[in-house]
Write an enzyme that holds these catalytic residues in place. Structure first.
Site, PDB file in Angstrom:
ATOM      1  N   TYR A 327     -37.064  90.732   0.439  1.00 58.33           N
ATOM      2  CA  TYR A 327     -37.319  89.289   0.458  1.00 58.33           C
ATOM      3  C   TYR A 327     -37.392  88.801   1.902  1.00 58.33           C
ATOM      4  O   TYR A 327     -36.509  89.089   2.716  1.00 58.33           O
ATOM      5  CB  TYR A 327     -36.198  88.567  -0.291  1.00 58.33           C
ATOM      6  CG  TYR A 327     -36.295  87.054  -0.308  1.00 58.33           C
ATOM      7  CD1 TYR A 327     -37.517  86.415  -0.446  1.00 58.33           C
ATOM      8  CD2 TYR A 327     -35.161  86.266  -0.204  1.00 58.33           C
ATOM      9  CE1 TYR A 327     -37.611  85.039  -0.479  1.00 58.33           C
ATOM     10  CE2 TYR A 327     -35.234  84.882  -0.238  1.00 58.33           C
ATOM     11  CZ  TYR A 327     -36.461  84.272  -0.374  1.00 58.33           C
ATOM     12  OH  TYR A 327     -36.549  82.905  -0.398  1.00 58.33           O
ATOM     13  N   CYS A 328     -38.467  88.061   2.229  1.00 55.61           N
ATOM     14  CA  CYS A 328     -38.625  87.445   3.552  1.00 55.61           C
ATOM     15  C   CYS A 328     -38.574  88.524   4.638  1.00 55.61           C
ATOM     16  O   CYS A 328     -39.308  89.503   4.569  1.00 55.61           O
ATOM     17  CB  CYS A 328     -37.566  86.356   3.747  1.00 55.61           C
ATOM     18  SG  CYS A 328     -37.811  85.317   5.205  1.00 55.61           S
ATOM     19  N   LEU A 329     -37.711  88.386   5.643  1.00 58.66           N
ATOM     20  CA  LEU A 329     -37.621  89.394   6.700  1.00 58.66           C
ATOM     21  C   LEU A 329     -37.230  90.749   6.141  1.00 58.66           C
ATOM     22  O   LEU A 329     -37.624  91.795   6.678  1.00 58.66           O
ATOM     23  CB  LEU A 329     -36.589  88.968   7.743  1.00 58.66           C
ATOM     24  CG  LEU A 329     -36.877  87.722   8.570  1.00 58.66           C
ATOM     25  CD1 LEU A 329     -35.760  87.482   9.568  1.00 58.66           C
ATOM     26  CD2 LEU A 329     -38.198  87.845   9.297  1.00 58.66           C
TER      27      LEU A 329
END
Length: 596
Positions: A327-329
């Site tokens: 998720y995300c980074l």
């Protein structure tokens, strides 16, 4: 042949790029070097890490191009004259429809009293000024797109600051509330302002509000911490079904916030949902780095983080491939690790899910406006004195992107209307930020955001370049329509740089709300499409037109996709390792989630 070495001033940490060139910090004992850096660091602290040189260069570029465009100047003068005439008409005779309308997402002027004088005139004057600046900051021949976007962003910040809705004598809602409460709303607002000022100065950790306690109300899915090192804890969640799929699922969250966005409240916990669907779920819980961990790098997060977690899972569930979800980074890190594993013939992954995660940063949205050489150097100087990028500095950056809602509208409600912040699980999580290690954050900003090395074929790991096209496992990629951090068209570009079987889902809402889309959540819809391995590329706008919205949550779509790529469920007693002792460290959510 001797290795070629380049020395780059201002970059404290060594990092290798694809041609074998190694960048190392210029180290010098000369006091002038230290003086320069100390002064730069002091300036960076005073500006909150925002480079004034980047701001000045954008305005300089815009002003110079406008100065050589007399036709454009005349056009803007005519527009100002027309807008002034419209305002006079507005003041003298109320037209049937407003001459200047607010944007649909702008709720600052929703109160009915804004339609009466003098408030209507003030509102219309502000919207007229906004209209003129929109025209003044349109692209011009020769003016760089990034500078256009920066000027637009900065103008929006300035206009949001001077909106008549922000001031007690020009906002009818504040006046009405002050009369109704005999001024007590201003007294309560002053108390809120004092509390916020003390909190900003001290940065003291706020206890969780009642009903939002971590481990009890939030992050409360049953599980055990089965591994811990100085970088992360690995949580294994307790099976809740009679049988479970043999292939475990590993979540790799972003390290910029705490992991429990994926295990929020029981009703919207993605972890709990997947456990209830018969999956064995593992979660990485990153530590909150201190100044002593300033030298942590991206390679540490890959090697001592994701790869270490994978090794532990292979010991607990031997012989099974792993569904990895980033998720995300965390998704960006997972993509880097998957590229390296594919390059080196490591086939321990069953599939790859990337949620609101970018692998190409050419269209990284408004966050990219903050990233250039001057800005990155400014942040590096700031981190040089601290060892990390601190929580308030990151919070300000994200809040500035949506200053109208997250700064000014909140301030009006809290300081002038005397209203307390409405608590919710996602707001509690949003305030529970972490620090970013100096070296890792510098490498991330330079290697990915600034230079976009991964999709340019210049990102090297262990001395050799990695490529997204090497990934052969199926991918499930999720973008969100209103994402200000990872715009969905940027996330969609995963289709451009990979050849594997790829399913793309576009869900409504934003970076966090679009991912937290549990079944039963009202107003949710998504689009889904699959590209088979080796299929032709379709641009995002064409894809959007050809895929119609499906009402409801996209989570069942992910479960269906995972089940097709998993073997039949079996009893948990037949799945986990029977001989290797496994001593749990603690109950979930572990220790690191409580680090301040």
């Amino acid at each position: 042949m001797a290795k070629k070495i380049k020395y780059q001033k201002g970059n404290r940490h060594a990092s290798k790029i694809s041609d074998g060139t190694e960048f190392r910090e210029v180290t010098s004992d000369h006091p002038h070097q230290l003086l320069d850096r100390t002064l730069r660091a002091g300036l960076a602290q005073s500006t909150g890490g925002v480079s004034p040189y980047s701001i000045f260069s954008a305005w300089n570029d815009w002003a110079l191009h406008l100065s050589r465009s007399p036709g454009r100047q005349l056009e803007l003068m005519e527009r100002a004259h027309k807008d002034a005439v419209k305002l006079l008409v507005e003041a003298s005779a109320k037209p049937s429809q407003p001459l200047f309308a607010s944007q649909p997402q702008d709720h600052r002027f929703d109160h009915p009293a804004w339609e009466h004088q003098p408030f209507q005139f003030w509102k219309q004057s502000f919207l007229a000024m906004q209209d003129w600046w929109d025209a003044a900051t349109e692209p011009m021949p020769g003016l760089g797109k990034r500078d256009v976007d920066r000027i637009r962003f900065q103008v929006r910040q300035m206009l949001d600051l001077v909106s008549p809705s922000n001031f007690p004598f020009s906002n009818p809602e504040i006046i009405e509330e002050t009369v109704r409460k005999l001024g007590m709303n201003l007294v309560e607002g002053a108390q809120h302002c004092a509390e916020d000022w003390i909190q900003t100065m001290t940065q003291a950790h706020k206890p969780a509000p009642e009903g939002f306690e971590i481990g009890k109300d939030l992050a409360c899915t049953q599980g055990k911490v089965v591994f811990q090192n100085d970088l992360f804890e690995l949580i294994q969640y307790t099976p809740q079904t009679e049988k479970v799929h043999p292939e475990p699922l590993l979540f790799v969250p972003a390290w910029i916030m705490k992991y429990y966005i994926l295990d929020l409240s029981p009703q919207n916990s993605m972890v709990k949902y997947l456990v209830d669907q018969g999956f064995t779920v593992f979660m990485i819980s990153w530590c909150n780095p201190t100044a002593d961990q300033a030298q942590l790098c991206l390679e540490d997060y890959r090697k001592k983080g994701f790869m270490a977690a994978l090794d532990v899972i292979n010991g607990i569930v031997p012989g099974q491939k792993v569904h990895a979800n980033g998720y995300c980074l965390g998704g960006t890190l997972l993509a880097l690790a998957a590229c390296l594993m594919a390059r080196d013939g490591d086939d321990r992954l069953a599939s790859l899910t990337l949620m609101a995660a970018q692998i190409d940063f050419a269209e990284a949205g408004e966050l990219l406006l903050f990233v250039d050489e001057s800005q990155v150097s400014f942040i590096e100087d700031l981190m040089w004195t601290q060892g990390y990028l601190d929580r308030p500095q990151m919070t300000r950056t994200f809040a500035t992107i949506r200053a109208k809602d997250l700064i000014y509208s909140r301030a009006v409600k809290r300081y002038f209307l005397g209203q307390k912040d409405l608590q919710s699980d996602i707001l509690v999580w949003n305030g529970d930020t972490t620090r970013m290690p100096a070296r890792m954050h510098s490498e991330y900003l330079r290697g990915l955001f600034l230079e976009n090395r991964l999709t340019a074929g210049r990102f090297a790991v262990e001395g050799r370049v990695i490529a997204l096209k090497d990934i052969s496992v199926p991918m499930f990629v999720v973008g969100t329509e209103a994402d200000h951090i990872a715009p969905w068209r940027s996330v969609y570009k995963t289709r451009l740089f990979t050849d594997c079987d790829l399913t793309f889902v576009l869900t409504n809402a934003g970076h966090n709300g679009g991912i937290l889309s549990e079944p039963g959540h009202s107003g949710r819809h998504y689009r889904v499409g699959r590209r088979k391995r080796g299929g032709l590329y379709v641009d995002p706008d064409s894809w959007l037109e050809s895929h119609h919205p499906v009402n409801g949550s996209w989570w069942p779509e992910l479960v269906k996709w995972l089940r097709k790529r998993s073997t039949d469920a079996m009893l948990p007693s037949n799945l986990f390792h029977k001989t290797r002792p496994r001593r749990p460290y603690a109950d979930a959510p572990g220790e690191y989630v409580f680090q301040c």
